[in-house]
Design an enzyme around this catalytic site. Sequence first.
Site, PDB file in Angstrom:
ATOM      1  N   SER A 273       0.832  -1.196   0.000  1.00 36.49           N
ATOM      2  CA  SER A 273       0.000   0.000   0.000  1.00 36.49           C
ATOM      3  C   SER A 273       0.866   1.245   0.000  1.00 36.49           C
ATOM      4  O   SER A 273       2.007   1.230   0.477  1.00 36.49           O
ATOM      5  CB  SER A 273      -0.896   0.034   1.240  1.00 36.49           C
ATOM      6  OG  SER A 273      -0.122   0.291   2.407  1.00 36.49           O
ATOM      7  N   ASP A 274       0.323   2.324  -0.547  1.00 31.11           N
ATOM      8  CA  ASP A 274       0.905   3.615  -0.250  1.00 31.11           C
ATOM      9  C   ASP A 274       0.655   3.889   1.227  1.00 31.11           C
ATOM     10  O   ASP A 274      -0.202   3.262   1.861  1.00 31.11           O
ATOM     11  CB  ASP A 274       0.299   4.714  -1.132  1.00 31.11           C
ATOM     12  CG  ASP A 274       1.230   5.906  -1.298  1.00 31.11           C
ATOM     13  OD1 ASP A 274       2.117   6.087  -0.449  1.00 31.11           O
ATOM     14  OD2 ASP A 274       1.060   6.649  -2.273  1.00 31.11           O
ATOM     15  N   TRP A 275       1.401   4.818   1.785  1.00 34.63           N
ATOM     16  CA  TRP A 275       1.382   5.049   3.233  1.00 34.63           C
ATOM     17  C   TRP A 275       0.015   5.576   3.676  1.00 34.63           C
ATOM     18  O   TRP A 275      -0.366   6.694   3.356  1.00 34.63           O
ATOM     19  CB  TRP A 275       2.500   6.004   3.606  1.00 34.63           C
ATOM     20  CG  TRP A 275       3.800   5.322   3.919  1.00 34.63           C
ATOM     21  CD1 TRP A 275       4.568   5.543   5.025  1.00 34.63           C
ATOM     22  CD2 TRP A 275       4.487   4.320   3.162  1.00 34.63           C
ATOM     23  NE1 TRP A 275       5.686   4.726   5.000  1.00 34.63           N
ATOM     24  CE2 TRP A 275       5.657   3.962   3.871  1.00 34.63           C
ATOM     25  CE3 TRP A 275       4.221   3.659   1.964  1.00 34.63           C
ATOM     26  CZ2 TRP A 275       6.559   3.006   3.416  1.00 34.63           C
ATOM     27  CZ3 TRP A 275       5.111   2.701   1.503  1.00 34.63           C
ATOM     28  CH2 TRP A 275       6.259   2.382   2.230  1.00 34.63           C
TER      29      TRP A 275
END
Length: 793
Positions: A273-275
Site C-alpha cells: 500500500s501507499d502510506w
Amino acid sequence: MRWTSLAAGACVFSAVQLVQSQYVEETVYPSPNATGTGWEDAFAKASALTAQLNLTEKIFVVTGVQGPCVGNIPAIPRVGFKGLCLQDGPLAIRQASYASVFPAGLSAAATWDRELIYQRGVALGQEFRGKGANVILGPVAGPLGRSVEGGRNWEGFSPDPYLTGIAFSKTIEGIQSQNVQACGKHYIGYEQETQRNPTVNADGVTIEAVSSNIDDRTMHELYLWPFADGVKSGLASIMCSYNRLNETYACQNSKTQNGLLKTELGFQGYVMSDWGGTHSGVDAIMSGEDMNMPGNLGPGDSTVSSYWGYNITTFLNNGSVSESRIDDMARRILTPYFYFHQDNDSWPTIDLDTVLLNGGILRNNVPAYQHPFNFGNVSDMNRDVRANHGDLIRQIGSASTVLLKNVNNTLPLRSPKRIAVFGNAAPDSSGGPYDPENENGPQAVGGGSGTGRFTYLISPLEAIKQRNPSALVEYITDNTLLTTQQSSTISTIYPQPDVCLVFLKSFATEGADRTSLLCDYNSTEVVNTVTSSRLCPNTIVITNSPGPNVLPWADNENVTGIIAGHYPGEQIGNSIADVLFGDVNPSGKLPYTIAYQASDYNAPIVNFTGVNNNDPNLWQSNFTEGLLIDYRHFDYSNITPRYEFGFGLSYTTFSLSNLQISSNASNVTAYPPSLGSQIPPPGGNPALYDILATVTVDVKNTGRVAGATVPQLYLGFPPDTPGTTPPKVLRGFDKTSVLAAGQQETIRFNLRRKDVSFWDVVRQEWAIPSGSFNVLVGQSSRELPLSGEVTFL
C-alpha cells in the site's frame, strides 16, 4: 465491459454499475497464488521459509512496523530473516547523508536515451544498497500525466505510455541490476493530488477520495501499458495508490490487482500500500494487497493500530481470510528478498544516519526500536555512497535540457565578456539541504516524498562564474526588486551585457496540484522587465519546471533563446552551463506538449473544494477523454501547440532519409495465441512482444558541429479501428550516437504485436485491426517527413 478469467474457475465475478452509467467494475476473486515464474529458486526458498513461520511471524512479514526507514519489515532472527528497509524515493534516498540527488523522472524522459535512463537506475540502486535499503520506492509510472496540472507528474516520465513504459522498465532493470528491489508506483489511475485521500467535512461526513473512472480500453492502452513493461522487466513490487478507481479504493480493487496485475500480467511480486492507503482489512487482503505500509501491528506495538497487524488473527479465526492467502502474501514478499540475495552476509547493514535524520534516537549507540533490524554501528555511520555519480547526474541534466528557441544561432554563447543574470532561480539556495521550495535558489527537484536531501547543489550562477572566470558577471536575483523597482534596479547593470540570462522556476509537490502553468514568482513581469530594458536585446530564458509551462513572452523579439531545463538534480547549474556555452550540444526532446494557452489542454483536475455537499461520493473524475491526452488530444482536436511533443532543437541539423519497412511475420492473426487457463509469465502473453515488423531510417548530421538526435516513429492506426483512436501514437524512438558533421547512422525500430494492437473490450484481448497502418518518422510529433504503410491482416 466484460472480464474473462485466464485461469478457468479461479475467479468470481460480479458487476456494479457506477454513477452516471459510464463505467462498469467487476470483482475478481480469489487473489491468484504466485508460482515464482522466472524466480524459481528464490520462490522455493521463500516457500520453505514461509513454512517455518508461525502466524505472528507471518503478520510481521506482511505488516509494517515503526523503524529506521520510511517503511520497515522487522527481522525474524529465529529463522535468519534480516527484515526489509524500504526507502523513498524515485530520485534520491530522501533522508540520508552523503547521497546524491538525481534528475527527476521527467528529466530522464526528456533525454529519450535508453542507456542514460538505465545508468541512472544503476546508480540509484548502488546508493540505496550502499545505505542498506532493500527496496527503493520508485520508479513512477502513475501519475502518467493525464492532467497537466498534476502535482507529481515530474516524479514520473511522460504522458505518453510508450515513452513512459521504456523509461520505467529501463529504470527498473538498472535498479535491480544492483540487487535492490524496485517498487513501481502508483498503481493505478492516480492522476491528481486534490482529494487523493478521504476527508471529513464541517458536518462530520467522511468524503471519499477522488474516484478515477476509467473505461477498459483506456485502462489497457494508457495507464496499464507502462506497468506491463515494468512487470515484464521483473519488477519486484508495486505500490497501490491512494485514489479510488471506479469507486473502489485502489488498494482494495480486486479487478486491477487480482485481475489485471496478477492474472493478466502474471505479476509474481508483491503489492504494497501507499502510506495510509489501506482502508480495510479483509477486503484489501482478498483483493490482492500483500503488504500494508506503514502498517503498525496493533496491540503491543508502540504506535496506533492498523486494519492489519494482529487483526489478521481475527480474520483467520472467523474464516474471513484463509491462511493460504497469508502464506501467498508472505511468499510474494520473501521471493525477491532471496532472488536479489539480500539474505547474504554481504548485504549492507542499515546506515544509522537513517535513524537520526528521521528523528530517531540512539541508546548506548543502539537504535531505540521495539523490533530488530539489520543495523550498522556508529563507527560505520554516514557512509558516502555517491561515488562519481555527480558526473552522470551532470550528463543526464544536460542531455535532458531542451532547446526551444534559438534566433540567429544566439546559442551556444561564444566567450561573452559581459553576462547579466536575472531571476531568483539563479543563485545558491537559501533554504538548507532539504528545502526544495525556497524563494531564492535553483529549482532542482520538486517536493514531497519524491524529493531528496542535498549534500551539495551547484547553482546556475555559480556554474556560470566558474565557466567564465574572466567575464564580468553581474546579477539581480531578487524578483521583487525586478518587478517593483524596475528601472532603478536594472539600471545598476553596467556596462551593457553581451547576453542577458533569465532564470525562472516552477515548483510542484506531492499533496497539491499546480494552480497555474506560468512560472512562479511573477515570472512574466520579470521577463518583461528585462527585455524592455535597452540593456537586454539579447535575452535567453531558462526554465526549471515540473512539466509544461505556458510562455506568454515566447514571441518577444528580444527573447532570442528559450531553454526548458526541467528538474535536473544537484548538478543543475553545471548541466545548464554545459548547454549554454556549447560544451554539450543539446539533444533533449519534450516528453510532453507545450500549449499556447492553458485552455488548450484537456482533462483538468477535478476540484469540489468548498462545495457544500454531504455526498460521500461527490468526487468523481470521469476520464471521458479516453486515449486523447497530451499530443493525442492536440492532434485529434486540431490544436496547434507552441512546442509539440518530441520537439527539441540542436546546434546542428539533421536529415532523415531512406525509410524501409519490412514485415517479420507471415500468417499473422488478429489475436495472439490463447494461453487457455494458464497465467502468463510476467508481462502478459509472450506473443504480445513478438516483433512483427522492422523499420529503418538513415540519419545524417547535415550541420557543422557534432551532435545527436532522436528519430521518432509514430503509427496511424487503420480507419476501421473501433472507437475513438488518436490520429497517431508513438511506437518507436532511439537516440543516435554523437554524429560528426557529415556522418550518417542507420536507426532501427522494432514493432511488436502489442504496438500494432488495440484492446478489444468484447474479446478481452489485444487485437490487430485490419487495414493499412501509416508509418511516420521524424524528429518530433509534428515534424514527420518520412512516411510509409504496413499491413498485417
